[in-house]
Design a protein around this motif. Structure first.
Motif, PDB file in Angstrom:
ATOM      1  N   ALA A 174      -5.336   9.260   4.325  1.00 31.57           N
ATOM      2  CA  ALA A 174      -5.216  10.172   4.797  1.00 31.57           C
ATOM      3  C   ALA A 174      -3.968   9.517   4.914  1.00 31.57           C
ATOM      4  CB  ALA A 174      -5.596  10.097   6.391  1.00 31.57           C
ATOM      5  N   TYR A 175      -3.074   8.013   4.906  1.00 29.74           N
ATOM      6  CA  TYR A 175      -1.834   7.841   5.148  1.00 29.74           C
ATOM      7  C   TYR A 175      -1.157   9.418   4.110  1.00 29.74           C
ATOM      8  CZ  TYR A 175      -1.489   5.206   9.732  1.00 29.74           C
ATOM      9  OH  TYR A 175      -1.461   3.757  10.887  1.00 29.74           O
ATOM     10  N   TYR A 176      -1.481   8.494   2.522  1.00 32.93           N
ATOM     11  CA  TYR A 176      -0.922   8.968   1.408  1.00 32.93           C
ATOM     12  C   TYR A 176      -0.813  10.101   1.929  1.00 32.93           C
ATOM     13  CZ  TYR A 176      -1.988   3.866  -0.101  1.00 32.93           C
ATOM     14  OH  TYR A 176      -1.551   2.758  -0.992  1.00 32.93           O
ATOM     15  N   PHE A 177      -1.302  10.821   2.022  1.00 29.47           N
ATOM     16  CA  PHE A 177      -2.325  12.795   1.818  1.00 29.47           C
ATOM     17  C   PHE A 177      -0.701  12.952   3.003  1.00 29.47           C
ATOM     18  CE2 PHE A 177      -5.274  11.647  -0.773  1.00 29.47           C
ATOM     19  CZ  PHE A 177      -4.716  12.601  -2.048  1.00 29.47           C
ATOM     20  N   CYS A 195       2.033  15.986  -3.150  1.00 29.11           N
ATOM     21  CA  CYS A 195       0.732  15.679  -2.677  1.00 29.11           C
ATOM     22  C   CYS A 195      -0.540  15.939  -4.397  1.00 29.11           C
ATOM     23  CB  CYS A 195       0.305  17.261  -2.831  1.00 29.11           C
ATOM     24  SG  CYS A 195      -1.634  16.709  -2.277  1.00 29.11           S
ATOM     25  N   LEU A 196       0.297  15.833  -5.905  1.00 32.61           N
ATOM     26  CA  LEU A 196      -0.575  15.455  -6.833  1.00 32.61           C
ATOM     27  C   LEU A 196      -0.251  14.008  -7.058  1.00 32.61           C
ATOM     28  CD1 LEU A 196      -0.221  19.274  -8.587  1.00 32.61           C
ATOM     29  CD2 LEU A 196      -2.378  18.376  -7.188  1.00 32.61           C
ATOM     30  N   ALA A 197       0.935  14.600  -7.331  1.00 33.64           N
ATOM     31  CA  ALA A 197       1.732  12.987  -7.479  1.00 33.64           C
ATOM     32  C   ALA A 197       0.641  11.576  -6.785  1.00 33.64           C
ATOM     33  CB  ALA A 197       3.081  12.631  -7.780  1.00 33.64           C
ATOM     34  N   THR A 198       0.435  11.575  -5.623  1.00 27.59           N
ATOM     35  CA  THR A 198      -0.254  11.301  -5.019  1.00 27.59           C
ATOM     36  C   THR A 198      -1.673  10.836  -5.000  1.00 27.59           C
ATOM     37  OG1 THR A 198       1.378  11.814  -2.722  1.00 27.59           O
ATOM     38  CG2 THR A 198      -1.072  10.901  -1.652  1.00 27.59           C
TER      39      THR A 198
END
Length: 240
Positions: A174-177, A195-198
């Motif tokens: 959730a932090y990442y996104f 977002c896709l890179a994440t």
């Protein structure tokens, strides 16, 4: 408006989609998390045969990390909530920062709500993880060292530890996104790309990283050691 709304909600959709799809992928290829669950069982199995503060220290370190991230989630959620009262100032900043320069006040408020939801999801994931690790500590401390622990007991304690780790990983994602949502203020399509890179970064860390190979190597070595020990304990088993 529809495109702006979709790009704003895209990180939230990606978060849920990742949490749904990865368990399906793990059936074919073990992730770093699933490999570490094997080590969790080894930890519990070894803890049943020793009486030392070592396991309590390890558990305390884990719970401290989870508690810190849970507290940080609250602060981030409050910070995003406070921005709602500074929307005019934020709109002036976006006029100089945004590439698209087409966001309305409603668009920005919706996106702030998405960011708030992401941090609230992280908070609930971390607090649930903290609660489950607390249960794990109680179950581990309740072990009776005067007898050999059963496989059912070891499996149950391991599952509680794994549940805590699962929700901890959910909070981290959730932090990442949530970080990728910041790119939306520059450009809505940059947010989708971020977002896709994440997703690619998380997949690489879970399935193709150096840590994955190291954990898999440790698990294989442990399995070979158990097989060797079992063969030495039953030297005549292969003769039948």
């Amino acid at each position: 408006m529809t495109t702006t709304l979709l790009t704003s909600l895209f990180p939230l959709f990606a978060y849920y989609a990742y949490n749904f799809i990865v368990p399906l992928v793990e059936r074919r290829r073990p992730s770093l998390s699933s490999i570490m669950n094997m080590q969790r069982r080894r930890w519990v199995s070894n803890a049943t045969r020793r009486e030392s503060p070592f396991d309590a220290i390890l558990s305390g370190n884990i719970m401290g990390s989870v508690s810190f991230l849970a507290s940080t989630s609250v602060l981030l959620a409050l910070a995003v909530f406070a921005v709602f009262g500074q929307t005019p100032t934020l709109m002036e900043t976006l006029d100089t920062l945004s590439v698209d320069n087409t966001f309305t006040v409603g668009d920005v408020q919706i996106h702030l709500m998405v960011m708030l939801v992401m941090f609230v999801l992280a908070f609930f994931a971390f607090t649930l993880s903290l609660r489950q690790f607390n249960h794990y500590c109680i179950m581990l401390g309740a072990l009776d060292h005067d007898r050999v622990a059963s496989e059912e007991e070891i499996d149950a304690i391991t599952r509680m530890n794994a549940l805590g780790a699962k929700n901890f990983n959910s909070g981290i994602r959730a932090y990442y996104f949530a970080v990728s949502t910041v790119a939306w203020f520059v450009s809505e399509w940059l947010a989708v790309a971020a977002c896709l890179a994440t997703v690619l970064i998380i997949v690489q860390r879970e399935f193709f990283s150096t840590a994955h190979r190291a954990a898999a190597s440790a698990a294989v070595s442990a399995a070979r050691h158990r097989q060797k020990a079992a063969a030495e304990a039953n030297p005549g088993q292969d003769e039948f």
